[in-house]
Write a protein that holds these residues in place. Structure first.
Motif, PDB file in Angstrom:
ATOM      1  N   ARG A 121       0.822  -1.225   0.000  1.00 54.39           N
ATOM      2  CA  ARG A 121       0.000   0.000   0.000  1.00 54.39           C
ATOM      3  C   ARG A 121       0.852   1.270   0.000  1.00 54.39           C
ATOM      4  O   ARG A 121       0.384   2.330  -0.403  1.00 54.39           O
ATOM      5  N   CYS A 126       0.907   2.231  -6.872  1.00 55.07           N
ATOM      6  CA  CYS A 126      -0.348   1.471  -6.723  1.00 55.07           C
ATOM      7  C   CYS A 126      -1.338   1.780  -7.840  1.00 55.07           C
ATOM      8  O   CYS A 126      -1.963   0.876  -8.394  1.00 55.07           O
ATOM      9  N   ASN A 133      -5.731  -5.278  -5.175  1.00 55.61           N
ATOM     10  CA  ASN A 133      -6.558  -5.641  -4.035  1.00 55.61           C
ATOM     11  C   ASN A 133      -5.659  -6.234  -2.948  1.00 55.61           C
ATOM     12  O   ASN A 133      -5.154  -7.347  -3.090  1.00 55.61           O
ATOM     13  N   PHE A 134      -5.477  -5.480  -1.869  1.00 55.27           N
ATOM     14  CA  PHE A 134      -4.604  -5.920  -0.788  1.00 55.27           C
ATOM     15  C   PHE A 134      -5.306  -6.865   0.182  1.00 55.27           C
ATOM     16  O   PHE A 134      -4.713  -7.276   1.179  1.00 55.27           O
ATOM     17  N   GLU A 135      -6.532  -7.225  -0.117  1.00 53.69           N
ATOM     18  CA  GLU A 135      -7.295  -8.103   0.767  1.00 53.69           C
ATOM     19  C   GLU A 135      -7.083  -9.585   0.454  1.00 53.69           C
ATOM     20  O   GLU A 135      -7.503 -10.444   1.227  1.00 53.69           O
ATOM     21  N   LYS A 136      -6.456  -9.878  -0.691  1.00 63.56           N
ATOM     22  CA  LYS A 136      -6.211 -11.288  -1.022  1.00 63.56           C
ATOM     23  C   LYS A 136      -4.924 -11.407  -1.834  1.00 63.56           C
ATOM     24  O   LYS A 136      -4.538 -10.484  -2.542  1.00 63.56           O
ATOM     25  N   PHE A 144      -0.841  -9.295  -2.677  1.00 63.88           N
ATOM     26  CA  PHE A 144      -1.998  -8.553  -3.190  1.00 63.88           C
ATOM     27  C   PHE A 144      -2.410  -9.189  -4.517  1.00 63.88           C
ATOM     28  O   PHE A 144      -1.629  -9.866  -5.173  1.00 63.88           O
ATOM     29  N   ASP A 145      -3.633  -8.964  -4.893  1.00 60.10           N
ATOM     30  CA  ASP A 145      -4.128  -9.437  -6.192  1.00 60.10           C
ATOM     31  C   ASP A 145      -4.219  -8.227  -7.114  1.00 60.10           C
ATOM     32  O   ASP A 145      -4.173  -7.076  -6.664  1.00 60.10           O
TER      33      ASP A 145
END
Length: 148
Positions: A121, A126, A133-136, A144-145
């Protein structure tokens, strides 16, 4: 107004193939292979071609469309100076030269992607990549995806 490309007869080179370059780039040495293309000039003239399309030529990890440096000729085929020499030879023989580039994506060794991998991040790059997507994690193991 008539533009040169409206009447052009192109010859398309898959540069790594015609230069017999290795598939993987080790980035360790420059291998001067573009002289192989110079040998084609008489044949291209006989075919009455007046333009050449090179794809790809920029520094990359493997197949050429995974670009790592848009300012450097791939070291598996030469360097900027040897490419400049080739283009000069082609121009001297009446050929236009067009480069195939992929400017909407890059390879995993591209500096901005490496920065994203290293800083997540906090990377200033970025927004250079779509769908980050830093959630997965990514299927390739990144933290990140992203859209591919």
């Amino acid at each position: 107004m008539n533009y040169w490309y409206e009447d052009a007869c192109f010859y398309h080179f898959f540069t790594f193939g015609v230069c017999n370059a290795p598939f993987k780039n080790d980035y360790d040495s420059i291998q001067y292979r573009m002289h192989e293309i110079e040998k084609w000039i008489p044949h291209l003239t006989e075919l009455q071609c007046n333009a050449v399309l090179f794809s790809p030529v920029f520094q990359s990890s493997s197949h050429g469309y995974d670009t790592t440096d848009y300012y450097q000729i791939d070291s598996r085929i030469g360097d900027n100076e040897s490419f400049r020499h080739l283009v000069k030879k082609l121009h001297e023989n009446g050929f236009h030269v067009v480069l195939d580039g992929v400017f909407n994506h890059c390879g995993r060794d591209f500096f901005a992607f490496k920065d994203l991998q290293a800083h997540g991040r906090g990377s200033k790059y970025c927004n250079w990549f779509a769908g980050v997507n830093f959630e997965k994690p990514s299927p390739l193991g990144d933290a990140f995806d992203y859209d591919t």
